[in-house]
Design a protein around this motif. Structure first.
Motif, mmCIF file in Angstrom:
data_model
loop_
_atom_site.group_PDB
_atom_site.id
_atom_site.type_symbol
_atom_site.label_atom_id
_atom_site.label_comp_id
_atom_site.label_asym_id
_atom_site.label_seq_id
_atom_site.Cartn_x
_atom_site.Cartn_y
_atom_site.Cartn_z
ATOM 1 N N GLN A 126 -45.330 41.530 20.917
ATOM 2 C CA GLN A 126 -44.828 40.149 20.871
ATOM 3 C C GLN A 126 -45.994 39.153 20.928
ATOM 4 O O GLN A 126 -45.989 38.128 20.233
ATOM 5 C CB GLN A 126 -43.875 39.905 22.039
ATOM 6 C CG GLN A 126 -43.186 38.546 22.014
ATOM 7 C CD GLN A 126 -42.176 38.440 20.874
ATOM 8 O OE1 GLN A 126 -41.277 39.263 20.754
ATOM 9 N NE2 GLN A 126 -42.335 37.447 20.021
ATOM 10 N N LEU A 127 -47.010 39.470 21.726
ATOM 11 C CA LEU A 127 -48.181 38.593 21.861
ATOM 12 C C LEU A 127 -48.862 38.337 20.524
ATOM 13 O O LEU A 127 -49.364 37.244 20.269
ATOM 14 C CB LEU A 127 -49.210 39.223 22.811
ATOM 15 C CG LEU A 127 -49.193 38.838 24.286
ATOM 16 C CD1 LEU A 127 -50.299 39.604 25.009
ATOM 17 C CD2 LEU A 127 -49.379 37.341 24.487
ATOM 18 N N VAL A 128 -48.902 39.356 19.665
ATOM 19 C CA VAL A 128 -49.573 39.214 18.369
ATOM 20 C C VAL A 128 -48.562 38.993 17.227
ATOM 21 O O VAL A 128 -48.900 39.112 16.055
ATOM 22 C CB VAL A 128 -50.459 40.446 18.054
ATOM 23 C CG1 VAL A 128 -51.553 40.599 19.090
ATOM 24 C CG2 VAL A 128 -49.640 41.724 17.938
ATOM 25 N N HIS A 129 -47.319 38.682 17.595
ATOM 26 C CA HIS A 129 -46.258 38.377 16.615
ATOM 27 C C HIS A 129 -46.004 39.556 15.663
ATOM 28 O O HIS A 129 -45.886 39.378 14.452
ATOM 29 C CB HIS A 129 -46.610 37.111 15.818
ATOM 30 C CG HIS A 129 -46.985 35.948 16.698
ATOM 31 N ND1 HIS A 129 -46.108 35.359 17.576
ATOM 32 C CD2 HIS A 129 -48.157 35.284 16.837
ATOM 33 C CE1 HIS A 129 -46.720 34.376 18.227
ATOM 34 N NE2 HIS A 129 -47.961 34.322 17.807
ATOM 35 N N MET A 130 -45.937 40.762 16.230
ATOM 36 C CA MET A 130 -45.701 41.947 15.409
ATOM 37 C C MET A 130 -44.526 42.793 15.889
ATOM 38 O O MET A 130 -44.324 43.907 15.405
ATOM 39 C CB MET A 130 -46.966 42.813 15.377
ATOM 40 C CG MET A 130 -48.051 42.295 14.440
ATOM 41 S SD MET A 130 -47.510 42.206 12.711
ATOM 42 C CE MET A 130 -47.303 43.936 12.326
#
Length: 267
Positions: A126-130
């Motif tokens: 989620q942190l890297v939008h994946m």
């Protein structure tokens, strides 16, 4: 910043021998990197930047000197120093989720329950939008998305230092800019310590608290260290006419291209 002697590089030297010939790559590298700091190392090809990063990672042994992390010498790889390479190094037969899980299970087996590890993997994706691509395999996603997964895998190890070896070097300009923005957002959110190798002057200044400029090899050393006096958060378009930004950029360019020109290749 909490610890002013978090990572110390003490008189590091590195030589490689092949038969009777010995090449001195690095000489007398000494500096302190503070906890929570973003430091970029920049210099021409062949100046030993990646060798220095590999020494900090414990992948390459020093010839002289040492690396001290939180008052303890480190000379072998460890999960407290995660590396993100230019080549994402994802295993092609595993999904995005499974690639990150590989690192999480290695580091946190016996420390986190299966459910906790699952939540931690999803948190880092989620942190890297994946998170939306968790079930895709590397062949099914773009180069920029692969690199995001590589960053998620590094962060998921909860390292004390995240080492980035030209992490955006193989990407197109637009993807590169988006990933730089993501890294800056993650750094501000987590306050973790990051050390990045780059050839890109603008990238170094945009992301860093300090830029370490290396002299040319052989026997490369630290030529200058520039403090980047730009407040965070930094917005790319607002920096175009920012005096501190243009002065910092000029200082790095002057060092690299006036006083330490790129080595010429013999014909």
């Amino acid at each position: 910043m909490a610890n002013n002697s978090y990572l110390k590089l003490e008189q590091i030297g590195k030589s490689f021998s092949r038969g009777p010939a010995t090449t001195e790559v690095l000489r007398d590298i000494s500096m302190i990197i503070n906890e929570g700091e973003y430091v970029s190392i920049i210099g021409h090809s062949g100046c030993g930047k990646s060798t220095l990063l590999n020494i900090i990672a414990g992948l390459t042994p020093v010839t002289t000197g040492g690396v001290i992390l939180e008052e303890r010498e480190v000379n072998s790889p460890g999960p407290e120093r995660a590396v993100v390479f230019q080549n994402h190094s994802l295993l092609p037969w595993l999904t995005v989720y499974e690639n990150v899980a590989l690192a999480v299970n290695k580091v946190f087996a016996g420390k986190k329950s299966r459910a906790e590890r699952h939540d931690w993997i999803e948190h880092n994706l989620q942190l890297v939008h994946m998170l939306h691509a968790r079930d895709k395999r590397p062949a099914e996603i773009s180069g920029g998305m692969k690199q995001r997964v590589g960053i998620a895998r590094g962060l998921a190890m909860e390292p004390k230092i995240l080492l980035l070896d030209e992490p955006f070097g193989a990407l197109d300009a637009l993807t590169r800019a988006h990933l730089q923005d993501s890294i800056m957002e993650i750094h501000m959110k987590l306050g973790n310590t990051m050390v990045m190798i780059t050839h890109d002057v603008d990238e170094a200044i945009f992301l860093s608290d300090r830029v370490v400029m290396m002299t040319n090899g052989p026997a490369a050393t630290i030529g200058e260290i520039l403090d980047v006096k730009l407040q965070r958060p930094r917005r790319r378009l607002e920096l175009v006419n920012n005096k501190a930004y243009t002065e910092a950029r000029a200082a790095v360019l002057e060092f690299l291209y006036a006083r330490h020109k790129a080595p010429t290749i013999a014909a």
